[in-house]
Design a protein around this motif. Structure first.
Motif, PDB file in Angstrom:
ATOM      1  N   LEU A   1     -28.221 -39.318  48.285  1.00  0.00           N
ATOM      2  CA  LEU A   1     -26.985 -39.866  48.837  1.00  0.00           C
ATOM      3  C   LEU A   1     -27.353 -40.633  50.104  1.00  0.00           C
ATOM      4  CD1 LEU A   1     -23.760 -39.800  48.853  1.00  0.00           C
ATOM      5  CD2 LEU A   1     -24.030 -37.897  50.470  1.00  0.00           C
ATOM      6  N   TYR A   2     -26.972 -41.895  50.190  1.00  0.00           N
ATOM      7  CA  TYR A   2     -27.373 -42.691  51.346  1.00  0.00           C
ATOM      8  C   TYR A   2     -26.183 -43.478  51.899  1.00  0.00           C
ATOM      9  CZ  TYR A   2     -27.340 -46.822  48.302  1.00  0.00           C
ATOM     10  OH  TYR A   2     -26.948 -47.830  47.452  1.00  0.00           O
ATOM     11  N   ARG A   3     -26.307 -43.897  53.136  1.00  0.00           N
ATOM     12  CA  ARG A   3     -25.279 -44.707  53.783  1.00  0.00           C
ATOM     13  C   ARG A   3     -25.479 -46.170  53.379  1.00  0.00           C
ATOM     14  NH1 ARG A   3     -22.865 -42.971  58.563  1.00  0.00           N
ATOM     15  NH2 ARG A   3     -22.044 -45.102  58.630  1.00  0.00           N
ATOM     16  N   ARG A   4     -24.696 -46.588  52.409  1.00  0.00           N
ATOM     17  CA  ARG A   4     -24.804 -47.958  51.915  1.00  0.00           C
ATOM     18  C   ARG A   4     -24.460 -48.968  53.011  1.00  0.00           C
ATOM     19  NH1 ARG A   4     -22.635 -48.604  46.320  1.00  0.00           N
ATOM     20  NH2 ARG A   4     -20.950 -47.330  47.182  1.00  0.00           N
TER      21      ARG A   4
ATOM     22  N   PHE B   1     -34.127 -39.308  56.655  1.00  0.00           N
ATOM     23  CA  PHE B   1     -33.971 -38.775  55.302  1.00  0.00           C
ATOM     24  C   PHE B   1     -34.028 -37.255  55.380  1.00  0.00           C
ATOM     25  CE2 PHE B   1     -36.276 -38.436  50.949  1.00  0.00           C
ATOM     26  CZ  PHE B   1     -35.079 -38.262  50.278  1.00  0.00           C
ATOM     27  N   THR B   2     -32.924 -36.573  55.061  1.00  0.00           N
ATOM     28  CA  THR B   2     -32.905 -35.115  55.149  1.00  0.00           C
ATOM     29  C   THR B   2     -33.224 -34.499  53.797  1.00  0.00           C
ATOM     30  OG1 THR B   2     -30.571 -34.715  54.587  1.00  0.00           O
ATOM     31  CG2 THR B   2     -31.075 -35.335  56.865  1.00  0.00           C
ATOM     32  N   SER B   3     -33.946 -33.376  53.843  1.00  0.00           N
ATOM     33  CA  SER B   3     -34.374 -32.711  52.618  1.00  0.00           C
ATOM     34  C   SER B   3     -34.680 -31.254  52.945  1.00  0.00           C
ATOM     35  CB  SER B   3     -35.623 -33.401  52.060  1.00  0.00           C
ATOM     36  OG  SER B   3     -35.941 -32.951  50.765  1.00  0.00           O
ATOM     37  N   PRO B   4     -34.397 -30.318  52.040  1.00  0.00           N
ATOM     38  CA  PRO B   4     -34.626 -28.892  52.329  1.00  0.00           C
ATOM     39  C   PRO B   4     -36.085 -28.496  52.118  1.00  0.00           C
ATOM     40  CG  PRO B   4     -33.647 -29.114  50.160  1.00  0.00           C
ATOM     41  CD  PRO B   4     -33.728 -30.505  50.737  1.00  0.00           C
ATOM     42  N   LEU B   5     -36.880 -28.554  53.175  1.00  0.00           N
ATOM     43  CA  LEU B   5     -38.319 -28.307  53.077  1.00  0.00           C
ATOM     44  C   LEU B   5     -38.728 -26.948  53.635  1.00  0.00           C
ATOM     45  CD1 LEU B   5     -39.630 -31.841  54.148  1.00  0.00           C
ATOM     46  CD2 LEU B   5     -39.233 -30.968  51.839  1.00  0.00           C
ATOM     47  N   GLY B   6     -37.763 -26.084  53.942  1.00  0.00           N
ATOM     48  CA  GLY B   6     -38.081 -24.744  54.407  1.00  0.00           C
ATOM     49  C   GLY B   6     -38.718 -23.913  53.307  1.00  0.00           C
ATOM     50  N   ALA B   7     -39.293 -22.782  53.688  1.00  0.00           N
ATOM     51  CA  ALA B   7     -40.006 -21.918  52.732  1.00  0.00           C
ATOM     52  C   ALA B   7     -39.013 -21.094  51.922  1.00  0.00           C
ATOM     53  CB  ALA B   7     -40.986 -21.019  53.471  1.00  0.00           C
ATOM     54  N   TYR B   8     -38.181 -21.801  51.161  1.00  0.00           N
ATOM     55  CA  TYR B   8     -37.148 -21.181  50.339  1.00  0.00           C
ATOM     56  C   TYR B   8     -37.259 -21.703  48.912  1.00  0.00           C
ATOM     57  CZ  TYR B   8     -35.262 -20.624  55.069  1.00  0.00           C
ATOM     58  OH  TYR B   8     -35.114 -20.347  56.398  1.00  0.00           O
TER      59      TYR B   8
ATOM     60  N   ASP C   1     -37.612 -26.101  58.303  1.00  0.00           N
ATOM     61  CA  ASP C   1     -36.889 -24.825  58.350  1.00  0.00           C
ATOM     62  C   ASP C   1     -35.575 -24.881  57.580  1.00  0.00           C
ATOM     63  OD1 ASP C   1     -38.750 -23.485  60.044  1.00  0.00           O
ATOM     64  OD2 ASP C   1     -37.929 -24.583  61.762  1.00  0.00           O
ATOM     65  N   TRP C   2     -35.290 -25.986  56.916  1.00  0.00           N
ATOM     66  CA  TRP C   2     -33.980 -26.178  56.300  1.00  0.00           C
ATOM     67  C   TRP C   2     -33.937 -25.697  54.856  1.00  0.00           C
ATOM     68  CZ3 TRP C   2     -32.584 -31.908  57.901  1.00  0.00           C
ATOM     69  CH2 TRP C   2     -32.213 -31.916  59.256  1.00  0.00           C
ATOM     70  N   ASN C   3     -32.731 -25.237  54.467  1.00  0.00           N
ATOM     71  CA  ASN C   3     -32.426 -25.006  53.062  1.00  0.00           C
ATOM     72  C   ASN C   3     -31.304 -25.959  52.656  1.00  0.00           C
ATOM     73  OD1 ASN C   3     -30.000 -23.911  54.000  1.00  0.00           O
ATOM     74  ND2 ASN C   3     -30.725 -21.799  53.858  1.00  0.00           N
ATOM     75  N   VAL C   4     -30.740 -25.756  51.479  1.00  0.00           N
ATOM     76  CA  VAL C   4     -29.718 -26.669  50.971  1.00  0.00           C
ATOM     77  C   VAL C   4     -28.501 -26.719  51.888  1.00  0.00           C
ATOM     78  CG1 VAL C   4     -28.097 -27.042  49.078  1.00  0.00           C
ATOM     79  CG2 VAL C   4     -30.462 -26.449  48.569  1.00  0.00           C
ATOM     80  N   ASP C   5     -28.084 -25.571  52.411  1.00  0.00           N
ATOM     81  CA  ASP C   5     -26.899 -25.542  53.273  1.00  0.00           C
ATOM     82  C   ASP C   5     -27.111 -26.344  54.552  1.00  0.00           C
ATOM     83  OD1 ASP C   5     -25.513 -23.980  51.473  1.00  0.00           O
ATOM     84  OD2 ASP C   5     -26.096 -22.086  52.412  1.00  0.00           O
ATOM     85  N   ASP C   6     -28.324 -26.331  55.074  1.00  0.00           N
ATOM     86  CA  ASP C   6     -28.602 -27.110  56.283  1.00  0.00           C
ATOM     87  C   ASP C   6     -28.463 -28.604  56.014  1.00  0.00           C
ATOM     88  OD1 ASP C   6     -29.330 -24.894  58.019  1.00  0.00           O
ATOM     89  OD2 ASP C   6     -31.116 -24.700  56.775  1.00  0.00           O
ATOM     90  N   VAL C   7     -28.915 -29.041  54.845  1.00  0.00           N
ATOM     91  CA  VAL C   7     -28.767 -30.453  54.492  1.00  0.00           C
ATOM     92  C   VAL C   7     -27.292 -30.806  54.364  1.00  0.00           C
ATOM     93  CG1 VAL C   7     -29.208 -32.177  52.699  1.00  0.00           C
ATOM     94  CG2 VAL C   7     -31.031 -30.624  53.409  1.00  0.00           C
ATOM     95  N   ARG C   8     -26.518 -29.915  53.756  1.00  0.00           N
ATOM     96  CA  ARG C   8     -25.083 -30.183  53.627  1.00  0.00           C
ATOM     97  C   ARG C   8     -24.410 -30.286  54.996  1.00  0.00           C
ATOM     98  NH1 ARG C   8     -22.055 -27.551  48.493  1.00  0.00           N
ATOM     99  NH2 ARG C   8     -23.428 -28.347  46.866  1.00  0.00           N
ATOM    100  N   GLU C   9     -24.880 -29.506  55.938  1.00  0.00           N
ATOM    101  CA  GLU C   9     -24.313 -29.589  57.282  1.00  0.00           C
ATOM    102  C   GLU C   9     -24.574 -30.957  57.902  1.00  0.00           C
ATOM    103  OE1 GLU C   9     -22.395 -27.659  59.294  1.00  0.00           O
ATOM    104  OE2 GLU C   9     -22.025 -26.544  57.446  1.00  0.00           O
ATOM    105  N   THR C  10     -25.755 -31.516  57.669  1.00  0.00           N
ATOM    106  CA  THR C  10     -26.031 -32.848  58.220  1.00  0.00           C
ATOM    107  C   THR C  10     -25.156 -33.904  57.554  1.00  0.00           C
ATOM    108  OG1 THR C  10     -27.854 -33.388  56.683  1.00  0.00           O
ATOM    109  CG2 THR C  10     -28.426 -32.192  58.702  1.00  0.00           C
ATOM    110  N   ILE C  11     -24.809 -33.687  56.274  1.00  0.00           N
ATOM    111  CA  ILE C  11     -23.875 -34.607  55.619  1.00  0.00           C
ATOM    112  C   ILE C  11     -22.500 -34.483  56.262  1.00  0.00           C
ATOM    113  CG2 ILE C  11     -22.797 -35.291  53.449  1.00  0.00           C
ATOM    114  CD1 ILE C  11     -25.155 -34.017  51.976  1.00  0.00           C
TER     115      ILE C  11
ATOM    116  N   ALA D   1     -27.173 -38.780  59.227  1.00  0.00           N
ATOM    117  CA  ALA D   1     -28.424 -39.301  58.685  1.00  0.00           C
ATOM    118  C   ALA D   1     -28.216 -40.551  57.843  1.00  0.00           C
ATOM    119  CB  ALA D   1     -29.117 -38.226  57.848  1.00  0.00           C
ATOM    120  N   VAL D   2     -29.316 -41.259  57.652  1.00  0.00           N
ATOM    121  CA  VAL D   2     -29.324 -42.418  56.760  1.00  0.00           C
ATOM    122  C   VAL D   2     -29.158 -41.971  55.313  1.00  0.00           C
ATOM    123  CG1 VAL D   2     -30.768 -44.282  55.834  1.00  0.00           C
ATOM    124  CG2 VAL D   2     -30.747 -43.815  58.302  1.00  0.00           C
ATOM    125  N   ALA D   3     -29.847 -40.886  54.932  1.00  0.00           N
ATOM    126  CA  ALA D   3     -29.849 -40.466  53.529  1.00  0.00           C
ATOM    127  C   ALA D   3     -30.147 -38.979  53.429  1.00  0.00           C
ATOM    128  CB  ALA D   3     -30.881 -41.270  52.732  1.00  0.00           C
ATOM    129  N   HIS D   4     -29.759 -38.409  52.290  1.00  0.00           N
ATOM    130  CA  HIS D   4     -29.922 -36.980  52.052  1.00  0.00           C
ATOM    131  C   HIS D   4     -30.354 -36.760  50.604  1.00  0.00           C
ATOM    132  CE1 HIS D   4     -27.242 -36.492  55.613  1.00  0.00           C
ATOM    133  NE2 HIS D   4     -26.596 -37.501  55.052  1.00  0.00           N
TER     134      HIS D   4
END
Length: 468
Positions: free
Chosen positions: A156-159, A201-208, A284-294, A299-302
């Motif tokens: 999902l990105y900011r067109r 660009f946000t992405s859930p890269l935590g150890a989850y 340190d992020w999971n899916v919920d953290d990315v949703r919070e940034t949305i 962000a530019v994109a998620h």
């Protein structure tokens, strides 16, 4: 084991065509079907859709047995249903990862042997390959589940911000022509520099588990690699007999690229990629953290699961507004250049809910009629409209229901589904998630080198496979 055995004089081994004449003949004196579901399941809506949009006759009475998804281990409740000799649910709606576990204990009905062609054929010909494959058993390829709904991952990105930075998403057809990872990195870098938003660009890269099912799986596959060899033959096992391939060159390229995005590191082959486009906080992020940034529009994109487009998980932001766009996951190697089939070009993980049949049920005809209604386009269109459920059928994405619900995203999501892969579910997959998450996260955090870290991970996965 009663299962969906043929009634009358037909033998079980007579073939699907002959079984079809007995399973759907409507001759049962008690045309009632009980379906076991989790408490989050919209039972009333589904029941109405079966009759009004799926063509199910009113003489079949469908009821739901609801288990509280928050009160305890629902998987154990479902196992109890499959083991009950009386008053057990006829159908169960479960997560695709559970199907392989139940199959390993011999708890499921073989639908390849027991269902008529009119139910099986649409699943094979009309559904996404990944959704159909998730309902098959490891090793044998026989069908044990019917896909009910799917979820995938997109960007999902900011067109509006990309356009202001000089890009033309519509003219370049970003919705249906995936970008390369290199090109995408520069889109994010340029747009971030021009816009002044907090993140690229946000992405859930935590150890989850979200790292295992999402960003790393996507990076690995789009560079032509795989966790366990050829996904068309060994993805779902058998465990202990499939190769562990995560440390091959594609895996090393995947983590090198992600480290370039996170830290701006220079690796051979990635010097032309833009760096520092993914925030270090994402480690340190999971899916919920990315949703919070949305929700905060930061962000530019998620990189997101499609549920963020269709449910209330994203607050305060209308992600279907014109200022947003959706594009498939970028590619590392072009189609036909990967090491394995379906591991090149764009790729998305796909998770699904599958409907299974209790082998202790004797309501053969009624079950067949319910499953036929569930696989119909009308039923799936209705659940897309009312619940935002993405359908396993490809043709539903071409319908008015898809246009009204998903807008301009409908065809993008169809393309994503056509290039999707299920997770490599086997009975030992749950034991492998944690090692993958911790090893890959450590590599991305620069605590391990790409090659040494993945080789250590491969050895751990191999040990788990051998102990299966």
């Amino acid at each position: 084991m009663a299962g969906l055995a043929a009634t009358g004089t037909s033998a079980v081994g007579a073939g699907c065509g002959e079984l079809g004449t007995t399973l759907g003949d409507g001759s049962e004196s008690d045309p009632q079907v009980t379906c076991a579901v989790e408490s989050v399941f919209p039972a009333d809506t589904v029941k109405t859709a079966l009759y009004e949009h799926g063509g199910l006759s009113q003489d079949v009475d469908v009821t739901f047995r609801v288990f509280d998804a928050y009160a305890g281990p629902v998987m154990s409740d479902f196992a109890d249903e499959l083991n009950r000799s009386s008053d057990a649910a006829d159908l169960l709606v479960l997560r695709d990862s559970w199907l392989q576990r139940f199959h390993s204990t011999g708890s499921l009905t073989n639908l390849t042997e027991r269902l008529p062609e009119r139910v099986l054929t649409p699943i094979e010909s009309e559904c996404f390959w990944a959704a159909s494959r998730s309902g098959r058993a490891q090793g044998t390829g026989d069908r044990y589940g019917i896909p009910l709904r799917v979820e995938m991952r997109v960007i999902l990105y900011r067109r509006d911000l990309a356009s202001a930075a000089g890009y033309d998403p519509a003219g370049a057809n970003w919705g249906n022509e995936p970008l390369s990872w290199e090109r995408w990195s520069h889109v994010v870098a340029d747009t971030l520099a021009n816009s002044g938003v907090k993140y690229g660009f946000t992405s859930p890269l935590g150890a989850y588990r979200s790292l295992v099912y999402g960003p790393f799986y996507e990076a690995l596959s789009t560079w032509g690699g795989a966790y366990f060899g050829d996904p068309t033959t060994t993805l779902l096992g058998p465990a202990g007999e499939r190769p562990v391939t995560v440390a091959e060159d594609a895996g090393i390229d995947a983590v090198r690229m992600l480290r370039r995005f996170l830290h701006g590191e220079s690796f051979d082959g990635f010097g032309s990629f833009a760096g520092d486009v993914v925030p270090a906080a994402a480690l340190d992020w999971n899916v919920d953290d990315v949703r919070e940034t949305i929700s905060r529009d930061e962000a530019v994109a998620h990189h997101i699961w499609t549920s963020a487009l269709t449910d209330s998980g994203v607050k305060d932001v209308d992600v279907t507004a014109d200022r947003f766009g959706v594009t498939p996951t970028p590619y590392g190697v072009r189609p036909q250049e990967g090491s394995y089939p379906r591991t090149d070009g764009t790729m998305s993980p796909l998770v699904s809910r599958q409907v299974i049949v209790n082998p202790n049920s004797e309501r053969q005809s009624a079950i067949t009629r319910v499953l036929q209604a569930m696989t119909s386009p009308g039923f799936q269109q209705r659940l897309l409209r009312t619940e935002g459920w993405l359908p396993p059928r490809k043709d539903v994405f071409d319908s008015a229901a898809a246009s009204e619900t998903l807008g301009g995203y409908a065809q993008t999501l169809r393309l994503v589904g056509e290039h999707a892969l299920p997770a490599p579910y086997t009975p030992v997959w749950s034991d492998q998630i944690r090692p993958i998450a911790t090893h890959v996260n450590a590599i991305l955090a620069r605590e391990r080198s790409p090659r040494a870290g993945l080789e250590s991970l491969a050895a751990e996965l191999q040990r788990i496979e051998q102990n299966a």
